[in-house]
Design a protein around this motif. Structure first.
Motif, PDB file in Angstrom:
ATOM      1  N   ASP A 261       0.916  -7.336  -3.659  1.00 32.68           N
ATOM      2  CA  ASP A 261       1.259  -6.626  -4.929  1.00 32.68           C
ATOM      3  C   ASP A 261       0.274  -7.491  -5.913  1.00 32.68           C
ATOM      4  O   ASP A 261      -0.337  -6.908  -6.917  1.00 32.68           O
TER       5      ASP A 261
ATOM      6  N   LEU B  81      -7.221  -6.520  -8.830  1.00 34.63           N
ATOM      7  CA  LEU B  81      -8.142  -5.625  -8.741  1.00 34.63           C
ATOM      8  C   LEU B  81      -7.939  -4.772  -9.916  1.00 34.63           C
ATOM      9  O   LEU B  81      -9.234  -4.232 -10.321  1.00 34.63           O
TER      10      LEU B  81
ATOM     11  N   ASP C  98      -2.477  -9.026  -5.203  1.00 26.84           N
ATOM     12  CA  ASP C  98      -4.043  -8.749  -5.088  1.00 26.84           C
ATOM     13  C   ASP C  98      -4.309  -7.317  -5.769  1.00 26.84           C
ATOM     14  O   ASP C  98      -5.302  -7.133  -6.283  1.00 26.84           O
ATOM     15  N   HIS C  99      -3.380  -6.469  -5.656  1.00 30.36           N
ATOM     16  CA  HIS C  99      -3.699  -5.024  -6.331  1.00 30.36           C
ATOM     17  C   HIS C  99      -3.809  -5.066  -7.885  1.00 30.36           C
ATOM     18  O   HIS C  99      -4.812  -4.611  -8.264  1.00 30.36           O
TER      19      HIS C  99
ATOM     20  N   ILE D 234       0.735  -1.111   0.057  1.00 29.24           N
ATOM     21  CA  ILE D 234       0.100  -0.132  -0.160  1.00 29.24           C
ATOM     22  C   ILE D 234       0.808   1.069   0.000  1.00 29.24           C
ATOM     23  O   ILE D 234       0.598   2.117  -1.003  1.00 29.24           O
TER      24      ILE D 234
ATOM     25  N   ALA E 135      -7.317   0.163   1.235  1.00 31.92           N
ATOM     26  CA  ALA E 135      -6.627  -0.953   0.809  1.00 31.92           C
ATOM     27  C   ALA E 135      -7.275  -2.199   1.819  1.00 31.92           C
ATOM     28  O   ALA E 135      -7.455  -3.517   1.400  1.00 31.92           O
TER      29      ALA E 135
ATOM     30  N   VAL F 285     -11.213   0.945  -6.454  1.00 27.37           N
ATOM     31  CA  VAL F 285      -9.979   0.844  -7.012  1.00 27.37           C
ATOM     32  C   VAL F 285      -9.365   2.075  -7.617  1.00 27.37           C
ATOM     33  O   VAL F 285      -8.242   2.585  -7.567  1.00 27.37           O
TER      34      VAL F 285
ATOM     35  N   ILE G   5      -6.452  -5.732   0.070  1.00 29.45           N
ATOM     36  CA  ILE G   5      -5.247  -5.604  -0.777  1.00 29.45           C
ATOM     37  C   ILE G   5      -4.172  -5.942   0.134  1.00 29.45           C
ATOM     38  O   ILE G   5      -3.825  -5.058   1.222  1.00 29.45           O
TER      39      ILE G   5
END
Lengths: 96, 187
Positions: free
Chosen positions: B151, B157, B153-154, A32, B143, B170, B148
């Protein structure tokens, strides 16, 4: 019985030193916090040079964690608090 | 949005009306989660020594520990030692919480001053860290809600269908990264 007390005496201050500074502040990788953000926090809070901050940030990013400070437990807890205020995932651990 | 630029002792950007409303709403949501939201109260630490004392001893707002956003905003300092973590948090969490609430008030007040994006957004350099921490806090909370944790996961999405209800969230999460980068670069 040891022939002389010198060895034992010499060891004691070493142990005291280890006990006082035997703690680390760790920062863990997360998907994040932006790389520029983590670098900014290291420069702003620890007053690290941009080069050192970037190197530690990259270590967090590539190795999953980095020791960003070493010292007494109390000092490390202060650092961890400040890093938590910035939303970094920071922990305290005994140094090996 | 027209990104932040330095003008003397301020960082100046231009936000559309919808962007002002969006950021205000997201910041207010996190603020509410942290027990803030007292509009009109001047930000800054309490000057009443009793309030400060009461806060220091954990007599603050109760946070919902079961909420994963709270867990992310207040991580355990000793992951393998719940007792040490709890002891540490008992003495520090309310100060952290109040810091975030004060920061959010600065952000909301600066956004409010744009009168819905009619005027440029002016962030005094003294409030830059409050802005940076707050925008990052909003990203952390989004997040967590989006799940999330890596990385991958992101990336997953970002490939989702526009019909997925999380699609907009997102997009907002990624847009906030652009805003935060712009703020950091303007310093």
């Amino acid at each position: 019985m040891t022939p002389a007390g010198g060895t034992a005496v010499a060891e004691r201050p070493a142990e005291v030193t280890a006990d006082l500074t035997g703690w680390n502040t760790l920062v863990w990788d997360d998907p994040i916090n932006l790389m520029s953000y983590v670098t900014h926090v290291f420069v702003t809070y620890f007053k690290f040079s941009h080069a050192k901050a970037t190197r530690l940030m990259m270590q967090v990013h590539t190795e999953g964690r980095s020791v960003v400070a070493t010292g007494t437990r109390e000092e490390m807890e202060t650092h961890v608090n400040a890093l938590h205020a910035y939303g970094l995932w920071a922990t305290v651990e005994r140094s090996e | 949005m027209i990104g932040f630029r330095r003008e003397g002792d301020a960082l100046v950007a231009e936000f559309e009306e919808v962007e002002v409303a969006l950021v205000s709403s997201l910041v207010a949501q996190v603020d509410e989660l942290l027990g803030g939201g007292q509009v009109g109260v001047a930000p800054g630490p309490s000057e009443d020594p009793f309030d400060a004392w009461a806060g220091e001893f954990g007599d603050g707002v109760a946070l919902d520990d079961a909420d994963p956003v709270i867990a992310r905003l207040f991580p355990d300092p000793y992951p393998d030692d719940p007792v040490a973590s709890a002891e540490h948090k008992r003495y520090t969490r309310d100060a952290l919480r109040r810091g975030r609430v004060d920061d959010a008030q600065h952000v909301l007040s600066d956004l409010d001053a744009t009168q819905g994006g009619e005027h440029p957004l002016v962030v005094d350099l003294a409030h830059a860290e409050a802005w940076i921490k707050t925008l990052n806090g909003v990203r952390l909370s989004l997040a967590v809600r989006l799940g999330i944790e890596s990385d991958a996961d992101h990336r997953g999405l970002e490939r989702m269908s526009p019909r997925d209800p999380r699609y907009q969230v997102v997009a907002i999460y990624d847009w906030l990264a652009v805003v935060l980068e712009s703020l950091l670069e303007s310093l």
